[in-house]
Each structure stands twice: as structure tokens, then as C-alpha cells.
Design an enzyme around this catalytic site. Sequence first.
Site, short mmCIF file in Angstrom:
data_model
loop_
_atom_site.label_atom_id
_atom_site.label_comp_id
_atom_site.label_asym_id
_atom_site.label_seq_id
_atom_site.Cartn_x
_atom_site.Cartn_y
_atom_site.Cartn_z
N CYS A 175 -5.25 6.18 7.78
CA CYS A 175 -4.87 5.01 6.98
C CYS A 175 -3.94 4.17 7.83
O CYS A 175 -2.88 4.65 8.25
CB CYS A 175 -4.20 5.46 5.69
SG CYS A 175 -3.46 4.12 4.74
N CYS A 212 -4.78 -2.65 2.84
CA CYS A 212 -5.49 -1.60 3.57
C CYS A 212 -5.45 -1.98 5.04
O CYS A 212 -6.02 -3.01 5.44
CB CYS A 212 -6.94 -1.47 3.09
SG CYS A 212 -7.93 -0.30 4.04
N ASN A 241 0.91 -1.16 0.00
CA ASN A 241 0.00 0.00 0.00
C ASN A 241 0.95 1.20 0.00
O ASN A 241 1.62 1.46 1.00
CB ASN A 241 -0.84 -0.05 1.26
CG ASN A 241 -2.05 0.86 1.26
OD1 ASN A 241 -2.67 1.01 2.29
ND2 ASN A 241 -2.41 1.49 0.15
N GLU A 287 -10.60 0.70 -1.91
CA GLU A 287 -10.51 1.81 -0.96
C GLU A 287 -11.23 3.03 -1.52
O GLU A 287 -11.01 3.42 -2.67
CB GLU A 287 -9.05 2.16 -0.68
CG GLU A 287 -8.36 1.17 0.24
CD GLU A 287 -7.12 1.77 0.87
OE1 GLU A 287 -7.24 2.79 1.58
OE2 GLU A 287 -6.02 1.22 0.65
#
Length: 310
Positions: free
Chosen positions: A87, A239, A17, A230
Site C-alpha cells: 500500500c 490510494c 487513507n 480499493e
Amino acid sequence: MSTAPRLQFLKGHGTENDFVIVPDLDGRLELSAATVARICDRRAGIGGDGLIRVVRSSAHPGARAMADQAEWFMDYRNSDGSIAEMCGNGVRVFARYLQRAGLIEAGDLAIATRAGVRRAHIAKDAGDAARPGDATAGSDGPITVVMGEATLPEPGPEGEITVTVGDHSWSARHVNMGNPHAVAFVDDLAQAGDLLAAPAVRPAAAYPHGTNVEFVVDRGPRHVAMRVHERGSGETRSCGTGACAVMVAAARRDGADPAVTDHPVTYTVDVPGGRLVITERPDGTVEMTGPAVIVAEGEIDASWLGTDLG
């Protein structure tokens, strides 16, 4: 040689990510949604699932109230430039940047986010298993983030939540980790399709600002795999908050609730970009452990951005 102002940046990822990191310690930059989207463009820009601006909490109007708890604020933007609450993988990468920059040392730290203060522990090296969990180590030492408590809103008067991709529909569990998630258990991850477009989620009133959508399959006892769309970014390789939401949804499906049993519950969650280990404690707190890597750093010319960097 150009004398135009230049924007310093780094590139990092947590289980693939990936993020563009912009140090702005004194909070002097104004990055518009269009500027963020241009930087995150994978063909015409640097490329990333999102952008992380590193700011002192005391220098950011939205974080000053947290400055006495956390020196640093993670100003997180989705790749389309929209603002996100937080996040989970980004928190680990944010912590790794602070360590790399010499602003903190390995150990415990607090990070301010729009979803509140998140606490992290940076292992000293790959052999220093992250203190709160039993995770495998990353090459630079794993990072554990205390993600806070999950909430599981009950269905509203509009009825149960469903997720639809093509001709397939599934019931989904609403889990909030400071940002919203719809978790659907499927027979095959391929049923999620290409995830180029956001899956249809109903009722829309359950998620007035949109949602992240996770598709989950079982791999073994307390071991699942997931794909995710997302909100504001499309499908990503991982995620962090989504993995936490998936762990909580899987535990409840399996009849495991640490608040009832008074014992922590740990699940391994495989994502396309690697593996995360998620633990829920009897007090409700959820902890995520995984790697975080900084891979590059450089400069962006302001004339390319078409904006005034001051």
C-alpha cells in the site's frame, strides 16, 4: 483492573487513507483475518482502511530473503483481513511510525513489502522538499517513496478491459504497481456512484485476484483528480499505488513516456483526502510524495478481540 494481555496500536493516515499500526517487532503475533477485520471495523473497532503490522524482516518468514536489503517489513492487511501486496500511502505511514518510534532518523530508508523492497526518503522538516520530486511539504516533512516500475499488460484474448457502474461503462487501462489497477477516465467523478460495492470489471480473467479501480477526471495540464474502490476495503480517501497507476495511465494517454523522451514526467493527483505528487523517471521508476501523520496511540484488550495474544 484487568490483567489481560493488551495489544499496542497507533493510528495514522496518509492523505486520509487511514491505518491501524501494530508494532510486532519480533514477529510474535498471529493476527487472523477475522481479528484484523474486527480491529478495522469503524463502528465496533478502532477503524481503518487497513492494518499495518511492523515486523523486522528477519523475523518474518515471507520477508527473510529481503532482510539484507531492508531491516523492516510492512505486513499489510486490507480492512476485511485479506492480505495485500503493498500500500503506497501505507509505506509512508509505516516510515513515519519508524521515525516516531526512534527506530530510524529522517533521510533514506528501505522497507520490505510483499511486492518487494520499496525505498523512501523522509524530509527533515516541512521546508525540506523531498529530494526526488517537486512536491509541497506536509506538516512533519513530506515522505517520498520509490514505488518501483509500472507494468501495463496488453489486453488478452478476451478483449479490452471495461469498468461498469450502473448504466455507465468505460474502457480502462490495466496498470500494475505491484498490485493490480483498472484506470478509467470519466467525465465526472460522480459517475463512479457510491462505490459501496466493487465496480464490475471485465474480462474477469484479467484480474484473477480482483483489482483496485480508479475513476479519473482532468483538472488541468498534468493535473488530475481521482476516486478509488480499493480491493478488500471499498472506497477510500486515497490510494498511493492507485495514484501512481493513474499518473502512468494519464501520461500514456497524453503521449508522455519518459523512457522515450528521456525526461521525467510529473503529475499532481488530487484524491478526496488531499494531494499527491507522482513522478515517473526515464528508467521507469515511479516516485510518490505526500504527507504521513500519526494521530493517536493506545491499547486493545485481548478479551475484546476474543483472541490469545500470548
